[in-house]
Scaffold this motif. Sequence first.
Motif, PDB file in Angstrom:
ATOM      1  N   PHE A  48       0.831  -1.197   0.000  1.00  0.00           N
ATOM      2  CA  PHE A  48       0.000   0.000   0.000  1.00  0.00           C
ATOM      3  C   PHE A  48       0.876   1.260   0.000  1.00  0.00           C
ATOM      4  N   ALA A  49       0.294   2.318  -0.556  1.00  0.00           N
ATOM      5  CA  ALA A  49       0.937   3.629  -0.550  1.00  0.00           C
ATOM      6  C   ALA A  49      -0.123   4.694  -0.317  1.00  0.00           C
ATOM      7  N   VAL A  50       0.225   5.721   0.469  1.00  0.00           N
ATOM      8  CA  VAL A  50      -0.656   6.874   0.638  1.00  0.00           C
ATOM      9  C   VAL A  50      -0.733   7.600  -0.700  1.00  0.00           C
ATOM     10  N   LYS A  51      -1.938   7.932  -1.121  1.00  0.00           N
ATOM     11  CA  LYS A  51      -2.102   8.593  -2.408  1.00  0.00           C
ATOM     12  C   LYS A  51      -1.406   9.959  -2.433  1.00  0.00           C
ATOM     13  N   GLY A  52      -0.895  10.307  -3.614  1.00  0.00           N
ATOM     14  CA  GLY A  52      -0.226  11.592  -3.766  1.00  0.00           C
ATOM     15  C   GLY A  52      -1.134  12.767  -3.453  1.00  0.00           C
TER      16      GLY A  52
END
Length: 352
Positions: A304-308
């Motif tokens: 997972f990645a925090v959205k830009g």
Amino acid sequence: MRNHPRPALFLAALLAGLTPALGPLPASAPALAQEAGQLRPPEGAVRIVNRTGQPATALHAVRSGRTDWGSNLLNRGPLPNNAGFTLRPNAEAGCRFDIRLVLEDGRESLARDQDICANRQLELHTASAAAPPTPSVAQARPNPQARNVSTGTGFVVAPDRVLTNQHVVAGCDRILARAPDGRWLAAVPPAQVDAALDLSILRIPGNPGPALSFRAGPAVRRGEGVVAYGFPLTGLLSADPKLTRGEINALGGIRNDQNNFQISAEVQPGNSGGPLLDMQGHVVGVVVAKLDSRRVQNVDNVNFAVKGEAAQAFLRRAGLSFQTAESRGPERSAADVGDIANRSTVLLRCER
């Protein structure tokens, strides 16, 4: 080919991927064609026009992703306001270039990540305020006696500001950043935190690197290629940063969290806080976590990645200005994206 009057400068420009003209050309030069009221550079050339209102004492044009500006191409003196300088790109240099004018009063006018294949005339108008001299910042030193040490990743989003995950720096007595040039720099507390997003902004004086640009558009889609960049498993793997390529799997995270992407770029402990970039080198997210396959059976490689967009909103709330850029045109190779990330990504060391 006739000899260039400055062989050393000519060689430096070739290494940057450009062949310089023999000097600046005035905006009204008759050799330039005119169409629909707009001046055009000669066939196959690129023209840089100074529209800043004052002469420029230096012009730099290098392939995007380089960590230096190369040589000053104004080998025959300043470039007057409303004058142009013509370059002939090396066919093997690619299309994406960073352009920089240095003005007489010390200000700079920058145009980064320009597609010179699509736009053969670039006009530089605005200039940033002259930066005050940067005081020398003493290097820090890791404490070998620290009782507990953990590591993570961060990346530069504004001058002397590094974005990372909140969990990377929570509870640290001291935070150090190893810049791409090998220097150790100390973070100055307090950090700015958004616990809900798991993001933190660190102030790290000493110029840890240039700021990466966030993607301004178009909207990210499922299936897009991405690159995760960072420092996983420091102490077990090599000390240099690691690049992992993958795709956007889903536009939501765990329990449909709309602040996160699910990605197939596999991440490990230490990747947390690193940039997730699209295939043009623009930030689309901040790596945050992976699903623990030891706790969730028959599940592997869920990351997972925090959205830009969420990260940009946090930076705005913190009062920071940051760079954005459109992601249009041909994609770069993963290696080229890694070169862009490398100059701005730091290893973070948390000492307790």
